[in-house]
Design a protein around this motif. Structure first.
Motif, PDB file in Angstrom:
ATOM      1  N   LEU A 227       0.822  -1.207   0.000  1.00  0.00           N
ATOM      2  CA  LEU A 227       0.000   0.000   0.000  1.00  0.00           C
ATOM      3  C   LEU A 227       0.860   1.262   0.000  1.00  0.00           C
ATOM      4  CD1 LEU A 227      -2.854  -0.813   2.540  1.00  0.00           C
ATOM      5  CD2 LEU A 227      -3.000  -0.751   0.053  1.00  0.00           C
ATOM      6  N   PHE A 228       0.387   2.272  -0.714  1.00  0.00           N
ATOM      7  CA  PHE A 228       1.044   3.581  -0.681  1.00  0.00           C
ATOM      8  C   PHE A 228       0.814   4.200   0.693  1.00  0.00           C
ATOM      9  CE2 PHE A 228       1.115   8.195  -1.310  1.00  0.00           C
ATOM     10  CZ  PHE A 228       2.333   8.350  -1.957  1.00  0.00           C
ATOM     11  N   GLU A 229       1.880   4.667   1.313  1.00  0.00           N
ATOM     12  CA  GLU A 229       1.778   5.222   2.663  1.00  0.00           C
ATOM     13  C   GLU A 229       1.521   6.724   2.595  1.00  0.00           C
ATOM     14  OE1 GLU A 229       4.047   3.795   6.379  1.00  0.00           O
ATOM     15  OE2 GLU A 229       5.170   5.537   5.679  1.00  0.00           O
ATOM     16  N   LEU A 230       0.477   7.134   3.268  1.00  0.00           N
ATOM     17  CA  LEU A 230       0.088   8.540   3.294  1.00  0.00           C
ATOM     18  C   LEU A 230       0.238   9.038   4.724  1.00  0.00           C
ATOM     19  CD1 LEU A 230      -1.009  10.561   1.208  1.00  0.00           C
ATOM     20  CD2 LEU A 230      -3.311   9.979   1.960  1.00  0.00           C
ATOM     21  N   LYS A 231       1.184   9.932   4.936  1.00  0.00           N
ATOM     22  CA  LYS A 231       1.419  10.402   6.297  1.00  0.00           C
ATOM     23  C   LYS A 231       1.930  11.832   6.286  1.00  0.00           C
ATOM     24  CE  LYS A 231       6.163   8.605   6.630  1.00  0.00           C
ATOM     25  NZ  LYS A 231       7.078   7.729   7.387  1.00  0.00           N
ATOM     26  N   LYS A 232       1.790  12.465   7.419  1.00  0.00           N
ATOM     27  CA  LYS A 232       2.267  13.832   7.591  1.00  0.00           C
ATOM     28  C   LYS A 232       3.782  13.813   7.681  1.00  0.00           C
ATOM     29  CE  LYS A 232       1.057  18.208   8.771  1.00  0.00           C
ATOM     30  NZ  LYS A 232       0.108  19.061   8.060  1.00  0.00           N
ATOM     31  N   ILE A 233       4.430  14.622   6.850  1.00  0.00           N
ATOM     32  CA  ILE A 233       5.893  14.680   6.837  1.00  0.00           C
ATOM     33  C   ILE A 233       6.351  15.978   7.474  1.00  0.00           C
ATOM     34  CG2 ILE A 233       7.937  14.782   5.370  1.00  0.00           C
ATOM     35  CD1 ILE A 233       6.488  13.089   3.339  1.00  0.00           C
ATOM     36  N   LEU A 234       7.237  15.854   8.455  1.00  0.00           N
ATOM     37  CA  LEU A 234       7.808  17.048   9.072  1.00  0.00           C
ATOM     38  C   LEU A 234       8.853  17.621   8.125  1.00  0.00           C
ATOM     39  CD1 LEU A 234       8.249  15.788  12.748  1.00  0.00           C
ATOM     40  CD2 LEU A 234       6.413  17.190  11.811  1.00  0.00           C
ATOM     41  N   GLN A 243      20.706  25.982   3.276  1.00  0.00           N
ATOM     42  CA  GLN A 243      20.285  26.164   1.892  1.00  0.00           C
ATOM     43  C   GLN A 243      19.667  24.877   1.337  1.00  0.00           C
ATOM     44  OE1 GLN A 243      20.641  29.188   0.457  1.00  0.00           O
ATOM     45  NE2 GLN A 243      21.527  29.882   2.393  1.00  0.00           N
ATOM     46  N   GLY A 244      18.878  25.027   0.305  1.00  0.00           N
ATOM     47  CA  GLY A 244      18.479  23.893  -0.530  1.00  0.00           C
ATOM     48  C   GLY A 244      17.486  22.925   0.052  1.00  0.00           C
ATOM     49  N   SER A 245      16.720  23.279   1.069  1.00  0.00           N
ATOM     50  CA  SER A 245      15.757  22.325   1.623  1.00  0.00           C
ATOM     51  C   SER A 245      14.364  22.500   1.050  1.00  0.00           C
ATOM     52  CB  SER A 245      15.677  22.475   3.146  1.00  0.00           C
ATOM     53  OG  SER A 245      15.141  23.741   3.474  1.00  0.00           O
ATOM     54  N   ARG A 246      14.198  23.499   0.221  1.00  0.00           N
ATOM     55  CA  ARG A 246      12.852  23.831  -0.239  1.00  0.00           C
ATOM     56  C   ARG A 246      12.202  22.690  -1.017  1.00  0.00           C
ATOM     57  NH1 ARG A 246      11.312  29.041  -4.010  1.00  0.00           N
ATOM     58  NH2 ARG A 246       9.048  28.788  -3.927  1.00  0.00           N
ATOM     59  N   PHE A 247      12.984  22.059  -1.909  1.00  0.00           N
ATOM     60  CA  PHE A 247      12.435  20.985  -2.725  1.00  0.00           C
ATOM     61  C   PHE A 247      13.151  19.667  -2.461  1.00  0.00           C
ATOM     62  CE2 PHE A 247      11.319  24.504  -5.862  1.00  0.00           C
ATOM     63  CZ  PHE A 247      10.031  24.605  -5.367  1.00  0.00           C
ATOM     64  N   ASN A 248      13.549  19.423  -1.224  1.00  0.00           N
ATOM     65  CA  ASN A 248      14.259  18.182  -0.950  1.00  0.00           C
ATOM     66  C   ASN A 248      13.303  17.002  -1.055  1.00  0.00           C
ATOM     67  OD1 ASN A 248      13.377  17.145   1.880  1.00  0.00           O
ATOM     68  ND2 ASN A 248      13.711  19.338   2.195  1.00  0.00           N
ATOM     69  N   PRO A 249      13.815  15.799  -1.410  1.00  0.00           N
ATOM     70  CA  PRO A 249      12.948  14.635  -1.629  1.00  0.00           C
ATOM     71  C   PRO A 249      12.079  14.287  -0.436  1.00  0.00           C
ATOM     72  CG  PRO A 249      15.156  14.214  -2.459  1.00  0.00           C
ATOM     73  CD  PRO A 249      15.219  15.523  -1.726  1.00  0.00           C
ATOM     74  N   GLY A 250      12.556  14.574   0.785  1.00  0.00           N
ATOM     75  CA  GLY A 250      11.782  14.234   1.965  1.00  0.00           C
ATOM     76  C   GLY A 250      10.513  15.036   2.130  1.00  0.00           C
ATOM     77  N   SER A 251      10.364  16.111   1.347  1.00  0.00           N
ATOM     78  CA  SER A 251       9.174  16.951   1.474  1.00  0.00           C
ATOM     79  C   SER A 251       8.171  16.721   0.363  1.00  0.00           C
ATOM     80  CB  SER A 251       9.580  18.429   1.483  1.00  0.00           C
ATOM     81  OG  SER A 251      10.088  18.799   0.212  1.00  0.00           O
ATOM     82  N   ILE A 252       8.456  15.787  -0.547  1.00  0.00           N
ATOM     83  CA  ILE A 252       7.611  15.581  -1.720  1.00  0.00           C
ATOM     84  C   ILE A 252       6.644  14.424  -1.483  1.00  0.00           C
ATOM     85  CG2 ILE A 252       7.613  15.016  -4.180  1.00  0.00           C
ATOM     86  CD1 ILE A 252      10.430  16.193  -4.293  1.00  0.00           C
ATOM     87  N   GLY A 253       5.405  14.591  -1.925  1.00  0.00           N
ATOM     88  CA  GLY A 253       4.433  13.508  -1.876  1.00  0.00           C
ATOM     89  C   GLY A 253       3.869  13.248  -0.505  1.00  0.00           C
ATOM     90  N   GLY A 254       3.985  14.199   0.395  1.00  0.00           N
ATOM     91  CA  GLY A 254       3.509  13.990   1.751  1.00  0.00           C
ATOM     92  C   GLY A 254       2.083  14.462   1.956  1.00  0.00           C
ATOM     93  N   LEU A 255       1.575  14.202   3.141  1.00  0.00           N
ATOM     94  CA  LEU A 255       0.237  14.625   3.533  1.00  0.00           C
ATOM     95  C   LEU A 255       0.326  16.048   4.067  1.00  0.00           C
ATOM     96  CD1 LEU A 255      -2.675  13.569   3.879  1.00  0.00           C
ATOM     97  CD2 LEU A 255      -2.043  12.888   6.190  1.00  0.00           C
ATOM     98  N   ILE A 256      -0.426  16.950   3.467  1.00  0.00           N
ATOM     99  CA  ILE A 256      -0.375  18.348   3.877  1.00  0.00           C
ATOM    100  C   ILE A 256      -1.163  18.551   5.164  1.00  0.00           C
ATOM    101  CG2 ILE A 256      -0.911  20.715   3.188  1.00  0.00           C
ATOM    102  CD1 ILE A 256      -0.668  19.747   0.258  1.00  0.00           C
ATOM    103  N   GLU A 257      -2.397  18.069   5.183  1.00  0.00           N
ATOM    104  CA  GLU A 257      -3.230  18.154   6.384  1.00  0.00           C
ATOM    105  C   GLU A 257      -4.367  17.150   6.262  1.00  0.00           C
ATOM    106  OE1 GLU A 257      -6.462  21.580   5.657  1.00  0.00           O
ATOM    107  OE2 GLU A 257      -4.408  22.349   5.729  1.00  0.00           O
TER     108      GLU A 257
END
Length: 453
Positions: A227-234, A243-257
């Protein structure tokens, strides 16, 4: 520029030869093209688009949408746009090219914005909806309900259905001057899948066409690990240089709210007979009747690990002593066979409790946990008619070493409704998630409450 391995995994792992760094941005979409096609012209309104929303739902047989454009040149009047146009939509999200043609049914909410510019909202539906409105037919069919639906859909809409779940029994159906989708709706409401669960015909934004699928197959199609995991990402800055954290991979595809809107209504389930029911089947051919006791735990068992209604135990003693008040339903039955053995009237099922099972599943899934969430995930991962592993955060302080996941409400959820929203260069999904049970509660000790002795 190619995507990193982490980014490709988050976006479904498409090949490096197709990877584009523009697709790695959180909430990003690109190359939006929108054309309005009238009888005399095809007009590019891509630069005028304020927002575009496309909706898919498990109980909707085709896609719908809303398009809002800025009109500063009397475009609505000049073309004119009156609700008889085709709207061609094309864009790329996470490396996936999405292209659909809709019909504009009407124009609404023409509102003055700045100066001479007005915002205009176009209501969109699949072109199949227009075909349906001008198509009526009278015909008889015999065979599996799923095969009959396939014939009707292919004949009128020239589009094949992906039958992922065959129906439970064969029927003889007489269509009296009806529309295609009305007939299909009647068939869906009167039959079930071969696994005894409700039936759905729906369409995905990303896919090859309509899908016919049962609730049981939706719930069991993938294992928990798949299953695709849907969770809130800090989302925080891990770069020591800042620098450079704006589009880091850890922030992509996460649960916004997300928001838990509902957690079951036991009174309503008991009233509807979703848990216990006495089904009286009247045989109109033989002028007789039978009474059939239905108990969901025996006849329509929940698929989830934890059955929250397990305390409603049913046995002969409780029924005889009138401790449990069962709901009563009446079902008309016609066992008369037609061309082939086993072919019956549409509303007749070989299983005497088929209708009770269907209504029980429908009531329970619509009365269980309802979560509304926002995410910017991959459109090939998040689709109506699939499940996700929703990770709900526990209502507790984040103590070191503690698992902040709510073990009861986290787990397998069905994607029942889904809106794809494009606005101001950003893309997000609005999802309605449903469940028909709960997960296991946490095995940790009960929380300690403060207070005096």
């Amino acid at each position: 520029m190619n995507l990193t391995r982490e980014q490709k995994n988050l976006f479904g792992g498409y090949g490096t030869e197709q990877g584009d760094i523009r697709d790695s941005g959180q909430k990003a979409y690109r190359n939006l093209e929108v054309h309005i096609v009238t009888r005399v012209a095809r007009v590019d309104v891509s630069d005028l688009v304020i927002s575009l929303s496309i909706f898919e739902a498990i109980d909707e047989m085709y896609l719908t949408g809303k398009l809002v454009i800025a009109d500063n040149s009397a475009l609505v009047t000049q073309l004119p746009i009156i609700g008889q146009e085709e709207v061609e939509v094309k864009f790329i999200r996470a490396g996936v090219e999405i292209e659909h043609t809709f019909a504009c049914t009407h124009v609404e909410n023409v509102i003055k914005m700045l100066g001479e510019t007005a915002g205009v909202e176009l209501n969109l539906v699949s072109t199949k909806a227009l075909t349906n409105q001008v198509s009526r037919f009278s015909k008889s069919y015999s065979g599996l309900a799923s095969d009959i639906i396939q014939k009707i859909h292919t004949n009128f809409f020239e589009e094949s259905i992906d039958i992922q779940s065959p129906s439970s029994s064969a029927h003889h159906i007489v269509v009296p001057f009806s529309r295609p989708y009305d007939t299909i709706s009647e068939i869906l409401s009167s039959t079930i899948g071969s696994d005894g669960t409700p039936y759905y015909l729906f369409e995905n934004l990303v896919g090859e066409g309509p899908i016919l699928k049962s609730l049981g197959d939706i719930l069991q199609e993938e294992t928990d690990e798949e299953l695709f995991e849907l969770k809130k990402i800090l989302n925080y800055n891990k770069d020591s240089t800042g620098q450079g954290s704006r589009f880091n991979p850890g922030s992509i595809g996460g649960l916004i709210e997300y928001e838990v809107l509902q957690n079951g209504d036991t009174l309503e389930l008991l009233e509807d007979g979703a848990l216990i029911n006495n089904a009286m089947r009247i045989d109109i051919a033989n002028k007789s009747y039978t009474e059939n006791s239905f108990y969901y735990a025996n006849h329509a068992k929940t698929f989830s690990p934890l059955d929250q209604y397990q305390n409603y135990e049913v046995n002969d003693i409780k029924l005889e002593e009138n401790i449990l008040k069962a709901s009563n339903t009446i079902e008309m039955h016609n066992p008369f066979s037609f061309e082939t053995e086993g072919v019956t009237e549409l509303n007749t099922q070989a299983d005497v409790l088929a209708k009770s099972k269907k209504e029980s599943f429908n009531s329970r899934i619509n009365n269980m946990v309802v979560i509304q969430a926002l995410t910017d995930s991959h459109p090939e991962k998040i689709k109506v008619g699939k499940c996700v592993n929703m990770r709900v955060v526990a209502n507790a302080p984040p103590l070191q070493g503690e698992n902040l996941e709510d073990q009861l409400f986290s787990g397998r959820h069905i994607i029942a409704r889904l809106g794809h929203h494009l606005r101001g260069g950003e893309y997000h999904m609005e999802i309605d998630l449903l469940r028909e049970g709960l997960s296991r509660p946490s095995e940790s000790k009960a929380p300690q409450h403060g207070g005096g002795r």
